[in-house]
Design an enzyme around this catalytic site. Structure first.
Site, PDB file in Angstrom:
ATOM      1  CE1 TYR A  57      -3.815   2.000   0.225  1.00 49.46           C
ATOM      2  CE2 TYR A  57      -2.654   3.043   1.933  1.00 49.46           C
ATOM      3  CZ  TYR A  57      -3.871   3.228   1.036  1.00 49.46           C
ATOM      4  OH  TYR A  57      -4.702   4.011   0.827  1.00 49.46           O
ATOM      5  CB  SER A 116      -6.794   2.628  -3.038  1.00 47.30           C
ATOM      6  OG  SER A 116      -6.991   3.927  -2.921  1.00 47.30           O
ATOM      7  CG  ASP A 121     -13.741   4.629  -6.777  1.00 52.01           C
ATOM      8  OD1 ASP A 121     -13.937   5.345  -5.938  1.00 52.01           O
ATOM      9  OD2 ASP A 121     -12.927   3.867  -6.802  1.00 52.01           O
ATOM     10  CG  HIS A 161     -12.302   3.876  -3.253  1.00 56.38           C
ATOM     11  ND1 HIS A 161     -11.561   3.730  -4.490  1.00 56.38           N
ATOM     12  CD2 HIS A 161     -11.650   3.552  -2.275  1.00 56.38           C
ATOM     13  CE1 HIS A 161     -10.143   3.709  -3.854  1.00 56.38           C
ATOM     14  NE2 HIS A 161     -10.024   3.366  -2.686  1.00 56.38           N
TER      15      HIS A 161
END
Length: 275
Positions: A38, A118, A201, A236
């Site tokens: 991430y 993301s 999203d 999302h």
């Protein structure tokens, strides 16, 4: 399952933790491996319940999580070390983790996949465009990929403190330095790619995934597929159980096909432990 961790060293000498989940019946040799990360907003990646990782390891694969800079694994200093003008450090960490898994025999390049969602999709996409030869397959979910325009849609205008702004020439230089969409080069043999976008999203505009799919389909010099999974009516964040299972089934099936997981037959002894 067998949980453990290892440490790789980034190019600037920084140690980076990698969390590992492997089948308990595995003895030795390279495994089909998904490397996830991430690396943004100070969010830590920790050893926690993750159904997708359990499903992958349960079928004989290795699931790895790279705790790269930009996340929160080392506190706020770790976050600041991988944000704004330092974003490339987190990408370097992820690339180092991929190399470490190959060098230590956990996997091979033709059995290694990168995965992120993301801001993690940005991480995986950046690693792929900078070092495409490292990976056989890459899956980016609801990703940020066009960093020169990320502020113009979704919640992008609220993320300038994390990434920088196109309005400042110096900061635009940072963004273009690693923006995956801008680093796609015609003729490069890119790995297999699955880009997932969600029609509703409101955080990350699905245009990022759509543009990247078109760019890679045009540019890639390999015969590996570049796929766009577009889901209407989904956003999302958290979703219903059926939608979530359908999404992860597609992602894991993609990796299983491209990394050779389908060729493995689990032979776990009774009780789940090696004799």
């Amino acid at each position: 399952m067998r949980a453990s961790e290892t440490v790789c060293v980034s190019p600037d000498g920084t140690p980076v933790r990698i969390l590992l989940l492997a089948p308990s019946w595995h003895r030795a040799g390279p495994l089909p491996t998904i490397l996830e990360g991430y690396g943004a907003f100070g969010e830590p990646r920790i050893a926690d319940y993750y159904a997708a990782a359990l499903a992958w390891a349960g079928r004989g694969g290795l699931f790895a999580v790279a705790c790269v800079r930009g996340g929160g694994e080392g506190g706020e200093a770790w976050h600041h070390a991988g944000r704004r003008e330092h974003k490339q450090r987190g990408i370097d960490d992820f690339i180092a983790a991929a190399g470490h898994l190959v060098e230590t025999g956990h996997t091979t390049h033709d059995r290694l996949g990168a995965f992120g969602a993301s801001a993690g999709g940005l991480l995986a996409g950046a690693a792929m465009t900078q070092r495409p030869e490292l990976f056989a397959a890459v899956a980016c979910t609801a990703p940020l990929l066009d960093m020169a325009r990320y502020e113009l849609t979704g919640l992008g205008e609220h993320w300038r403190e994390e990434f920088g702004s196109r309005e400042d020439p110096e900061e635009l230089g940072w963004l273009l330095g690693y923006s995956p969409y801008h680093r796609v080069v015609p003729g490069i043999p890119y790995p297999a790619v699955l880009l997932s976008a969600f029609g509703e999203d409101t955080r990350v505009d699905p245009l990022h995934a759509r543009k990247m799919a078109a760019a890679l389909q045009f540019a890639s010099g390999s015969s590996r597929p570049v796929l766009l999974r577009h889901e209407a009516g989904a956003g999302h964040g958290e979703r219903g159980r059926t939608g979530r299972l359908s999404y992860f089934a597609d992602v894991l099936a993609f990796f299983a096909h491209e990394l050779g997981l389908a060729s493995i037959t689990p032979t776990e002894p009774r009780g789940g432990e090696l004799p």
